[in-house]
Design a protein around this motif. Structure first.
Motif, PDB file in Angstrom:
ATOM      1  N   LEU A  44       0.860  -1.167   0.000  1.00  0.00           N
ATOM      2  CA  LEU A  44       0.000   0.000   0.000  1.00  0.00           C
ATOM      3  C   LEU A  44       0.901   1.223   0.000  1.00  0.00           C
ATOM      4  O   LEU A  44       1.736   1.382   0.878  1.00  0.00           O
ATOM      5  CB  LEU A  44      -0.898   0.003   1.236  1.00  0.00           C
ATOM      6  CG  LEU A  44      -1.904   1.117   1.368  1.00  0.00           C
ATOM      7  CD1 LEU A  44      -2.894   1.073   0.210  1.00  0.00           C
ATOM      8  CD2 LEU A  44      -2.651   0.992   2.674  1.00  0.00           C
TER       9      LEU A  44
ATOM     10  N   HIS B   1      -6.506  -4.814   6.372  1.00  0.00           N
ATOM     11  CA  HIS B   1      -7.762  -5.092   5.678  1.00  0.00           C
ATOM     12  C   HIS B   1      -7.512  -5.374   4.199  1.00  0.00           C
ATOM     13  O   HIS B   1      -8.084  -6.319   3.636  1.00  0.00           O
ATOM     14  CB  HIS B   1      -8.733  -3.924   5.825  1.00  0.00           C
ATOM     15  CG  HIS B   1      -9.193  -3.700   7.222  1.00  0.00           C
ATOM     16  ND1 HIS B   1      -9.966  -2.612   7.571  1.00  0.00           N
ATOM     17  CD2 HIS B   1      -9.008  -4.394   8.372  1.00  0.00           C
ATOM     18  CE1 HIS B   1     -10.234  -2.661   8.869  1.00  0.00           C
ATOM     19  NE2 HIS B   1      -9.656  -3.734   9.369  1.00  0.00           N
ATOM     20  N   MET B   2      -6.645  -4.560   3.577  1.00  0.00           N
ATOM     21  CA  MET B   2      -6.344  -4.758   2.159  1.00  0.00           C
ATOM     22  C   MET B   2      -5.674  -6.109   1.925  1.00  0.00           C
ATOM     23  O   MET B   2      -5.962  -6.792   0.955  1.00  0.00           O
ATOM     24  CB  MET B   2      -5.466  -3.623   1.626  1.00  0.00           C
ATOM     25  CG  MET B   2      -6.162  -2.273   1.566  1.00  0.00           C
ATOM     26  SD  MET B   2      -7.612  -2.254   0.501  1.00  0.00           S
ATOM     27  CE  MET B   2      -6.851  -2.424  -1.092  1.00  0.00           C
TER      28      MET B   2
ATOM     29  N   TYR C 194     -16.788  -3.176   2.976  1.00  0.00           N
ATOM     30  CA  TYR C 194     -16.070  -2.504   1.889  1.00  0.00           C
ATOM     31  C   TYR C 194     -16.787  -2.787   0.580  1.00  0.00           C
ATOM     32  O   TYR C 194     -17.288  -3.882   0.333  1.00  0.00           O
ATOM     33  CB  TYR C 194     -14.634  -3.029   1.764  1.00  0.00           C
ATOM     34  CG  TYR C 194     -13.682  -2.477   2.795  1.00  0.00           C
ATOM     35  CD1 TYR C 194     -12.950  -1.328   2.544  1.00  0.00           C
ATOM     36  CD2 TYR C 194     -13.509  -3.113   4.008  1.00  0.00           C
ATOM     37  CE1 TYR C 194     -12.064  -0.824   3.479  1.00  0.00           C
ATOM     38  CE2 TYR C 194     -12.628  -2.621   4.958  1.00  0.00           C
ATOM     39  CZ  TYR C 194     -11.909  -1.476   4.674  1.00  0.00           C
ATOM     40  OH  TYR C 194     -11.036  -0.979   5.609  1.00  0.00           O
TER      41      TYR C 194
ATOM     42  N   GLN D  88      -4.009  -1.334   5.898  1.00  0.00           N
ATOM     43  CA  GLN D  88      -3.105  -2.274   5.228  1.00  0.00           C
ATOM     44  C   GLN D  88      -3.495  -3.718   5.539  1.00  0.00           C
ATOM     45  O   GLN D  88      -3.491  -4.569   4.648  1.00  0.00           O
ATOM     46  CB  GLN D  88      -1.658  -2.031   5.661  1.00  0.00           C
ATOM     47  CG  GLN D  88      -1.063  -0.774   5.077  1.00  0.00           C
ATOM     48  CD  GLN D  88       0.345  -0.522   5.579  1.00  0.00           C
ATOM     49  OE1 GLN D  88       0.699  -0.943   6.678  1.00  0.00           O
ATOM     50  NE2 GLN D  88       1.132   0.166   4.787  1.00  0.00           N
TER      51      GLN D  88
ATOM     52  N   VAL E 280     -15.768  -3.152  -3.167  1.00  0.00           N
ATOM     53  CA  VAL E 280     -14.503  -3.428  -3.841  1.00  0.00           C
ATOM     54  C   VAL E 280     -14.761  -3.724  -5.305  1.00  0.00           C
ATOM     55  O   VAL E 280     -15.586  -4.583  -5.635  1.00  0.00           O
ATOM     56  CB  VAL E 280     -13.777  -4.628  -3.180  1.00  0.00           C
ATOM     57  CG1 VAL E 280     -12.442  -4.884  -3.844  1.00  0.00           C
ATOM     58  CG2 VAL E 280     -13.591  -4.385  -1.691  1.00  0.00           C
TER      59      VAL E 280
ATOM     60  N   ALA F 131     -11.404   0.339  -3.724  1.00  0.00           N
ATOM     61  CA  ALA F 131     -11.937  -0.180  -2.463  1.00  0.00           C
ATOM     62  C   ALA F 131     -12.409   0.997  -1.634  1.00  0.00           C
ATOM     63  O   ALA F 131     -11.651   1.924  -1.381  1.00  0.00           O
ATOM     64  CB  ALA F 131     -10.871  -0.967  -1.699  1.00  0.00           C
TER      65      ALA F 131
ATOM     66  N   CYS G 250      -7.067  -9.046  -0.444  1.00  0.00           N
ATOM     67  CA  CYS G 250      -6.247  -9.599  -1.528  1.00  0.00           C
ATOM     68  C   CYS G 250      -6.092 -11.105  -1.398  1.00  0.00           C
ATOM     69  O   CYS G 250      -6.033 -11.812  -2.406  1.00  0.00           O
ATOM     70  CB  CYS G 250      -4.872  -8.927  -1.551  1.00  0.00           C
ATOM     71  SG  CYS G 250      -4.903  -7.269  -2.230  1.00  0.00           S
TER      72      CYS G 250
END
Length: 116
Positions: A7, A35-36, A65, A33, A67, A52, A40
């Motif tokens: 990120l 959560h991302m 979210y 970060q 996305v 997102a 992923c």
């Protein structure tokens, strides 16, 4: 953001430049970060998160979210989907679930409507 990507945040080189008013706090950046990374991990290797957006939630242990995911590996057929993903906290464990899968076709229209 592709699976396994970092990120990234823009840096300000000019000392006189003003920072945006909505600079995230360090604790929020770490959570974002995480959560991302959870999101992923739910995707295929060649999928890419295009967008997102964190949504409001009525439950404090559930963070939803919106996305948008695309896959451009197949040149002839671009795959795009909208996912509704939830980050759920169960005690010390944090998991990601997918609650909505909406394929995006060339004639798809999406209207997001809420109470505020």
């Amino acid at each position: 953001m592709g699976q396994g990507s970092a990120l990234l945040f823009a840096t300000v080189d000019d000392e006189r430049a003003e920072l945006p008013h909505s600079v995230p706090e360090a604790s929020n950046v770490g959570a974002l970060q995480h959560h991302m990374q959870l999101m992923c991990n739910k995707l295929r290797q060649d999928d890419t998160i295009t967008l997102a957006v964190r949504l409001e939630s009525a439950k404090p242990h559930r963070i939803p979210y919106f996305v948008m995911v695309s896959n451009t590996e197949r040149v002839n057929v671009g795959e795009n989907i909208i996912l509704g993903m939830d980050i759920i906290q169960h005690g010390s464990e944090v998991v990601c679930t997918i609650g909505l899968v909406l394929p995006v076709w060339s004639d798809t229209q999406v209207f997001l409507d809420g109470d505020g």
